[in-house]
Design a protein around this motif. Structure first.
Motif, PDB file in Angstrom:
ATOM      1  N   THR A   1       5.776  -1.897   1.656  1.00  0.00           N
ATOM      2  CA  THR A   1       4.988  -2.907   2.373  1.00  0.00           C
ATOM      3  C   THR A   1       5.565  -3.104   3.764  1.00  0.00           C
ATOM      4  O   THR A   1       6.778  -3.087   3.961  1.00  0.00           O
ATOM      5  CB  THR A   1       4.943  -4.255   1.619  1.00  0.00           C
ATOM      6  OG1 THR A   1       4.161  -5.197   2.394  1.00  0.00           O
ATOM      7  CG2 THR A   1       6.324  -4.835   1.366  1.00  0.00           C
ATOM      8  N   SER A   2       4.666  -3.310   4.728  1.00  0.00           N
ATOM      9  CA  SER A   2       5.113  -3.506   6.121  1.00  0.00           C
ATOM     10  C   SER A   2       5.634  -4.927   6.316  1.00  0.00           C
ATOM     11  O   SER A   2       6.098  -5.283   7.391  1.00  0.00           O
ATOM     12  CB  SER A   2       3.940  -3.235   7.083  1.00  0.00           C
ATOM     13  OG  SER A   2       2.879  -4.132   6.776  1.00  0.00           O
TER      14      SER A   2
ATOM     15  N   ARG B   1      -3.721   0.035   6.722  1.00  0.00           N
ATOM     16  CA  ARG B   1      -4.076   0.169   8.136  1.00  0.00           C
ATOM     17  C   ARG B   1      -4.523   1.574   8.485  1.00  0.00           C
ATOM     18  O   ARG B   1      -5.049   1.823   9.535  1.00  0.00           O
ATOM     19  CB  ARG B   1      -2.915  -0.350   9.008  1.00  0.00           C
ATOM     20  CG  ARG B   1      -2.969  -1.856   9.027  1.00  0.00           C
ATOM     21  CD  ARG B   1      -1.632  -2.558   9.201  1.00  0.00           C
ATOM     22  NE  ARG B   1      -1.845  -3.988   8.972  1.00  0.00           N
ATOM     23  CZ  ARG B   1      -1.852  -4.539   7.753  1.00  0.00           C
ATOM     24  NH1 ARG B   1      -1.618  -3.806   6.695  1.00  0.00           N
ATOM     25  NH2 ARG B   1      -2.076  -5.834   7.589  1.00  0.00           N
TER      26      ARG B   1
ATOM     27  N   ALA C   1       0.813  -1.229   0.000  1.00  0.00           N
ATOM     28  CA  ALA C   1       0.000   0.000   0.000  1.00  0.00           C
ATOM     29  C   ALA C   1       0.841   1.271   0.000  1.00  0.00           C
ATOM     30  O   ALA C   1       0.408   2.322  -0.473  1.00  0.00           O
ATOM     31  CB  ALA C   1      -0.909  -0.019   1.223  1.00  0.00           C
TER      32      ALA C   1
ATOM     33  N   ASN D   1      11.312   2.016   1.785  1.00  0.00           N
ATOM     34  CA  ASN D   1      10.240   2.276   2.736  1.00  0.00           C
ATOM     35  C   ASN D   1      10.751   3.372   3.681  1.00  0.00           C
ATOM     36  O   ASN D   1      11.882   3.266   4.155  1.00  0.00           O
ATOM     37  CB  ASN D   1       9.943   0.990   3.524  1.00  0.00           C
ATOM     38  CG  ASN D   1       8.661   1.081   4.320  1.00  0.00           C
ATOM     39  OD1 ASN D   1       8.335   2.135   4.874  1.00  0.00           O
ATOM     40  ND2 ASN D   1       7.915  -0.005   4.381  1.00  0.00           N
TER      41      ASN D   1
HETATM   42  P1  OAD Z   1       0.563  -1.589   5.225  1.00  0.00           P
HETATM   43  O1  OAD Z   1      -0.395  -0.480   5.469  1.00  0.00           O
HETATM   44  O2  OAD Z   1       0.667  -2.735   6.206  1.00  0.00           O
HETATM   45  O3  OAD Z   1       2.076  -1.003   5.095  1.00  0.00           O
HETATM   46  C1  OAD Z   1       2.330   0.077   4.241  1.00  0.00           C
HETATM   47  C2  OAD Z   1       3.840   0.319   4.265  1.00  0.00           C
HETATM   48  O4  OAD Z   1       4.124   1.370   3.342  1.00  0.00           O
HETATM   49  C3  OAD Z   1       4.370   0.757   5.631  1.00  0.00           C
HETATM   50  O5  OAD Z   1       5.512  -0.018   5.945  1.00  0.00           O
HETATM   51  C4  OAD Z   1       4.742   2.223   5.408  1.00  0.00           C
HETATM   52  O6  OAD Z   1       5.902   2.593   6.155  1.00  0.00           O
HETATM   53  C5  OAD Z   1       5.069   2.229   3.936  1.00  0.00           C
HETATM   54  N1  OAD Z   1       4.922   3.536   3.263  1.00  0.00           N
HETATM   55  C6  OAD Z   1       4.093   4.554   3.592  1.00  0.00           C
HETATM   56  N2  OAD Z   1       4.243   5.573   2.707  1.00  0.00           N
HETATM   57  C7  OAD Z   1       5.182   5.166   1.798  1.00  0.00           C
HETATM   58  C8  OAD Z   1       5.778   5.752   0.644  1.00  0.00           C
HETATM   59  N3  OAD Z   1       5.425   6.971   0.233  1.00  0.00           N
HETATM   60  N4  OAD Z   1       6.710   5.032  -0.052  1.00  0.00           N
HETATM   61  C9  OAD Z   1       7.069   3.790   0.364  1.00  0.00           C
HETATM   62  N5  OAD Z   1       6.542   3.165   1.449  1.00  0.00           N
HETATM   63  C10 OAD Z   1       5.612   3.868   2.158  1.00  0.00           C
HETATM   64  O7  OAD Z   1       0.246  -2.127   3.766  1.00  0.00           O
HETATM   65  P2  OAD Z   1       0.702  -3.506   3.133  1.00  0.00           P
HETATM   66  O8  OAD Z   1       2.064  -3.898   3.592  1.00  0.00           O
HETATM   67  O9  OAD Z   1       0.486  -3.396   1.675  1.00  0.00           O
HETATM   68  O10 OAD Z   1      -4.654  -6.794   2.016  1.00  0.00           O
HETATM   69  O11 OAD Z   1      -0.392  -4.540   3.742  1.00  0.00           O
HETATM   70  C11 OAD Z   1      -0.384  -5.858   3.237  1.00  0.00           C
HETATM   71  C12 OAD Z   1      -1.797  -6.322   3.160  1.00  0.00           C
HETATM   72  O12 OAD Z   1      -2.435  -6.201   4.431  1.00  0.00           O
HETATM   73  C13 OAD Z   1      -2.655  -5.484   2.239  1.00  0.00           C
HETATM   74  O13 OAD Z   1      -2.550  -5.930   0.902  1.00  0.00           O
HETATM   75  C14 OAD Z   1      -4.073  -5.757   2.751  1.00  0.00           C
HETATM   76  C15 OAD Z   1      -3.843  -6.241   4.170  1.00  0.00           C
HETATM   77  O14 OAD Z   1      -4.236  -7.602   4.311  1.00  0.00           O
HETATM   78  C16 OAD Z   1      -5.834  -6.409   1.314  1.00  0.00           C
HETATM   79  O15 OAD Z   1      -6.276  -5.280   1.402  1.00  0.00           O
HETATM   80  C17 OAD Z   1      -6.430  -7.479   0.518  1.00  0.00           C
END
Ligand code: OAD
Length: 246
Positions: free
Chosen positions: A188-189, A37, A25, A213
């Motif tokens: 991604t986290s 989140r 995300a 990140n």
């Molecule tokens: P998270 O919301 O868990 O993590 C988002 C990550 O992006 C965090 O580590 C932030 O530090 C980082 N971040 C924020 N702004 C950024 C930027 N401008 N450039 C780079 N990084 C940045 O989202 P995901 O890791 O994608 O599933 O979560 C994984 C899954 O959890 C999602 O796909 C979701 C959920 O289950 C569904 O919605 C189906």
């Protein structure tokens, strides 16, 4: 503030034939889409994502879940890919094999021009029958949620907590991960499995693992290179450095 990108990383990328990428995300944050989140801000703040993005949540309150996704779909329709998405589409052109695996459901990589996109968690633009699991493109919106011709409720074609990932997408992601020379984990986290397993499998397969990140994550201590910045800044800088030496 320019992003310091180690020359060693640029040289490893320049020498690579196959690159795999995992995005989350965070790469869509600069397009104005809250990360997963944070997505429950405002109206949705009182709900737990596990409440809405689960089969049980949908069974308990299909209307609420359908409306939450409809609101997210409307928000996504109003945003554009950002410089990070565009840079990844540019990077794809520079490698023999470039597989972009995303956990995102917003189509922004495809809209930015990326062609080899593997959607691990589905896509919010698609709906499917909750019984037959087949994608439905036309339906009468006579009730909320609408129903499939078979009578079952329609639902977003996304992976919910506790559900299996689409097998074909996961197989493509694993194949790319096992055979790449460089693996980029971006925005991604690295908390949600099996997606979070991919960078670790790349590492054990001998690839150079890079994390982009602004925050540290569970992956940071394993990565060869950690570029602590926003994807919209780091990726264009990476592309420019690569273009300058090739
Ligand atoms: P998270 O919301 O868990 O993590 C988002 C990550 O992006 C965090 O580590 C932030 O530090 C980082 N971040 C924020 N702004 C950024 C930027 N401008 N450039 C780079 N990084 C940045 O989202 P995901 O890791 O994608 O599933 O979560 C994984 C899954 O959890 C999602 O796909 C979701 C959920 O289950 C569904 O919605 C189906």
């Amino acid at each position: 503030m320019s992003i310091a990108i180690p020359q060693e990383l640029i040289e490893r990328l320049a020498a690579a034939r196959r690159v795999a990428v995992l995005t989350g995300a965070g790469i869509s944050a600069e397009s104005g889409i809250p990360t997963f989140r944070d997505a429950l801000t405002g109206l949705w703040a009182r709900y737990d994502p596990q409440e809405l993005a689960t089969p049980e949540g949908f069974a308990r309150n299909p209307k609420l879940v359908w409306e939450w996704y409809a609101e997210r779909r409307a928000r996504i329709a109003g945003v554009a890919p950002n410089a990070g998405h565009m840079a990844l589409a540019g990077l794809e052109q520079r490698f023999e094999q470039f597989t972009l695996v995303t956990q995102n459901i917003d189509s922004l990589h495809q809209r930015a021009g990326s062609r080899e996109v593997v959607e691990l968690h589905g896509n919010i633009a698609r709906v499917k029958c909750s019984a037959e699991q087949t994608v439905v493109s036309e339906y009468a919106a006579t009730e909320t949620p609408p129903r499939c011709r078979c009578g079952a409720l329609l639902r977003p074609d996304v992976v919910w907590f506790g559900e299996m990932l689409p097998a074909a997408a996961l197989a493509r992601a694993e194949e790319a991960t096992e055979h790449c020379e460089v693996f980029l984990s971006i925005g991604t986290s690295a908390q949600v499995y099996p997606a979070a397993e991919l960078p670790l499998r790349a590492l054990s397969a001998g690839a150079t693992v890079v994390e982009i990140n602004p925050e540290r994550t569970a992956l940071s201590r394993h990565a060869h290179f950690v570029l602590p910045g926003a994807a919209g800044k780091v990726l264009p800088a990476l592309l420019a450095r690569l273009a300058a030496i090739a």
